[in-house]
Design a protein around this motif. Structure first.
Motif, PDB file in Angstrom:
ATOM      1  N   ARG A  70       0.904  -1.153   0.057  1.00 15.83           N
ATOM      2  CA  ARG A  70       0.010  -0.001   0.087  1.00 15.83           C
ATOM      3  C   ARG A  70       0.865   1.212   0.005  1.00 15.83           C
ATOM      4  NH1 ARG A  70      -4.754  -1.842   4.174  1.00 15.83           N
ATOM      5  NH2 ARG A  70      -6.212  -2.638   2.767  1.00 15.83           N
ATOM      6  N   ASN A  71       2.064   1.419   0.674  1.00 15.52           N
ATOM      7  CA  ASN A  71       2.871   2.537   0.898  1.00 15.52           C
ATOM      8  C   ASN A  71       3.449   2.522  -0.571  1.00 15.52           C
ATOM      9  OD1 ASN A  71       4.370   4.440   2.386  1.00 15.52           O
ATOM     10  ND2 ASN A  71       6.291   3.024   2.064  1.00 15.52           N
ATOM     11  N   ARG A  72       4.160   1.574  -1.201  1.00 13.85           N
ATOM     12  CA  ARG A  72       4.507   1.468  -2.497  1.00 13.85           C
ATOM     13  C   ARG A  72       3.741   1.857  -3.657  1.00 13.85           C
ATOM     14  NH1 ARG A  72       8.785  -2.991  -5.117  1.00 13.85           N
ATOM     15  NH2 ARG A  72       9.392  -1.814  -6.770  1.00 13.85           N
ATOM     16  N   PHE A  73       2.778   1.583  -3.745  1.00 17.28           N
ATOM     17  CA  PHE A  73       1.786   1.602  -4.777  1.00 17.28           C
ATOM     18  C   PHE A  73       0.471   2.269  -4.631  1.00 17.28           C
ATOM     19  CE2 PHE A  73       4.235  -2.455  -5.797  1.00 17.28           C
ATOM     20  CZ  PHE A  73       4.774  -1.925  -6.999  1.00 17.28           C
ATOM     21  N   GLY A  74       0.204   2.500  -3.353  1.00 15.94           N
ATOM     22  CA  GLY A  74      -1.108   3.127  -3.223  1.00 15.94           C
ATOM     23  C   GLY A  74      -2.201   2.203  -2.789  1.00 15.94           C
ATOM     24  N   ALA A  75      -3.185   2.652  -2.071  1.00 21.69           N
ATOM     25  CA  ALA A  75      -4.180   1.693  -1.626  1.00 21.69           C
ATOM     26  C   ALA A  75      -5.259   0.889  -2.576  1.00 21.69           C
ATOM     27  CB  ALA A  75      -4.924   2.309  -0.393  1.00 21.69           C
ATOM     28  N   GLY A  76      -5.265   1.718  -3.996  1.00 24.23           N
ATOM     29  CA  GLY A  76      -6.166   1.441  -4.738  1.00 24.23           C
ATOM     30  C   GLY A  76      -5.977   1.495  -6.148  1.00 24.23           C
ATOM     31  N   ASN A  77      -6.794   0.918  -6.924  1.00 30.31           N
ATOM     32  CA  ASN A  77      -6.566   0.882  -8.360  1.00 30.31           C
ATOM     33  C   ASN A  77      -7.222   1.929  -9.189  1.00 30.31           C
ATOM     34  OD1 ASN A  77      -7.619  -0.123 -11.275  1.00 30.31           O
ATOM     35  ND2 ASN A  77      -5.651  -1.256 -10.739  1.00 30.31           N
ATOM     36  N   ALA A  78      -7.043   2.409 -10.313  1.00 30.81           N
ATOM     37  CA  ALA A  78      -7.684   3.553 -11.150  1.00 30.81           C
ATOM     38  C   ALA A  78      -9.207   3.148 -11.175  1.00 30.81           C
ATOM     39  CB  ALA A  78      -7.100   3.586 -12.617  1.00 30.81           C
ATOM     40  N   SER A  79      -9.476   2.083 -11.107  1.00 32.12           N
ATOM     41  CA  SER A  79     -10.954   1.602 -11.426  1.00 32.12           C
ATOM     42  C   SER A  79     -11.862   1.855  -9.966  1.00 32.12           C
ATOM     43  CB  SER A  79     -11.134  -0.071 -11.534  1.00 32.12           C
ATOM     44  OG  SER A  79     -10.682  -0.529 -10.415  1.00 32.12           O
ATOM     45  N   LYS A  80     -11.259   2.243  -8.812  1.00 37.09           N
ATOM     46  CA  LYS A  80     -11.878   2.304  -7.783  1.00 37.09           C
ATOM     47  C   LYS A  80     -12.506   3.997  -7.694  1.00 37.09           C
ATOM     48  CE  LYS A  80     -10.637   0.584  -3.941  1.00 37.09           C
ATOM     49  NZ  LYS A  80      -9.805   0.283  -2.597  1.00 37.09           N
TER      50      LYS A  80
END
Length: 232
Positions: free
Chosen positions: A222-232
């Motif tokens: 989560r820290n490296r890539f973020g907690a979500g995807n573009a679809s959220k």
């Protein structure tokens, strides 16, 4: 003279954990050396000057790099608890599917989970389309593995083999990726055999002992890539 076995790895890497799993299954004692991948040690650069990556196995001063190559070396060096089948066709088949996981599945899974984080930044609408394509691709790839399991307990039959170890990225890390990103990919409805296999796999003592803490892994991704995807 006692054998010296060193493993250079990183705590959250499924690739270095593969090496430890194989050594544990075979009852081989080894010394683990944690690498800081942002500040690689002189020893790692010495033992793997080509790729400068983990994992590296060093056996009596001789280095072996690349996790799948290391697994085969371990199996050929220590004969107890073989992880590759004796039959030449079955051996080739295990190698094929292990490469399939590394070369096809992992990049598709990352794209499905983190979209633009895994490639170039894209406008939202295009990212949505690419995310849907990536999810569909992962589903197709996982179906191949579901079919390959057939009615077996493990990919290796009744015991954990090289392909099971290579598939640790599906058996454990995929669930972490799903929770960290909020994207669901491996469902029991679609992939009952893979889900049963994953549950069995992570309960094997030599495997369980070499799995990093789930909460720590989720926080890391989560820290490296973020907690979500573009679809959220």
């Amino acid at each position: 003279m006692a054998e010296e076995v060193l493993v250079f790895g990183a705590w959250g890497s499924p690739f270095s954990r593969r090496v430890e799993m194989a050594l544990k299954l075979k009852g081989i004692e080894y010394k683990y050396i944690e690498e800081d991948l942002t500040n690689k040690s002189p020893s790692l650069l010495k033992y793997n000057p080509v790729h400068k990556k983990i994992p590296v196995l060093v056996h009596n001063g001789k280095p072996v790099a690349e996790s799948l190559v290391i697994l085969e070396y371990i199996d050929e060096t220590w004969k107890d608890h073989p992880i590759l089948p004796k039959d030449p066709y079955e051996r080739a088949n295990a190698r094929f599917w292990a490469k399939f996981i590394d070369e096809k599945c992992l990049s598709a899974i990352f794209k499905a989970c983190w979209g633009a984080c895994w490639g170039e930044e894209k406008e939202h609408e295009k990212a949505e389309i690419e995310h849907e394509k990536a999810v569909k691709e992962v589903s197709e790839l996982l179906q191949f593995l579901e079919n390959e399991l057939k009615e077996k307990r493990y990919f290796g039959g009744e015991t954990v083999g090289l392909l099971d170890i290579a598939a640790n990225t599906i058996g454990y890390w995929l669930g972490v990726f799903e929770e960290a990103s909020g994207v669901e990919l491996l469902t029991r409805e679609k992939f009952p055999k893979l889900c049963n296999w994953a549950n069995e796999f992570v309960c094997v003592t030599a495997i369980k002992e070499n799995l990093p803490p789930r909460d720590k892994l989720i926080a890391y991704f989560r820290n490296r890539f973020g907690a979500g995807n573009a679809s959220k």
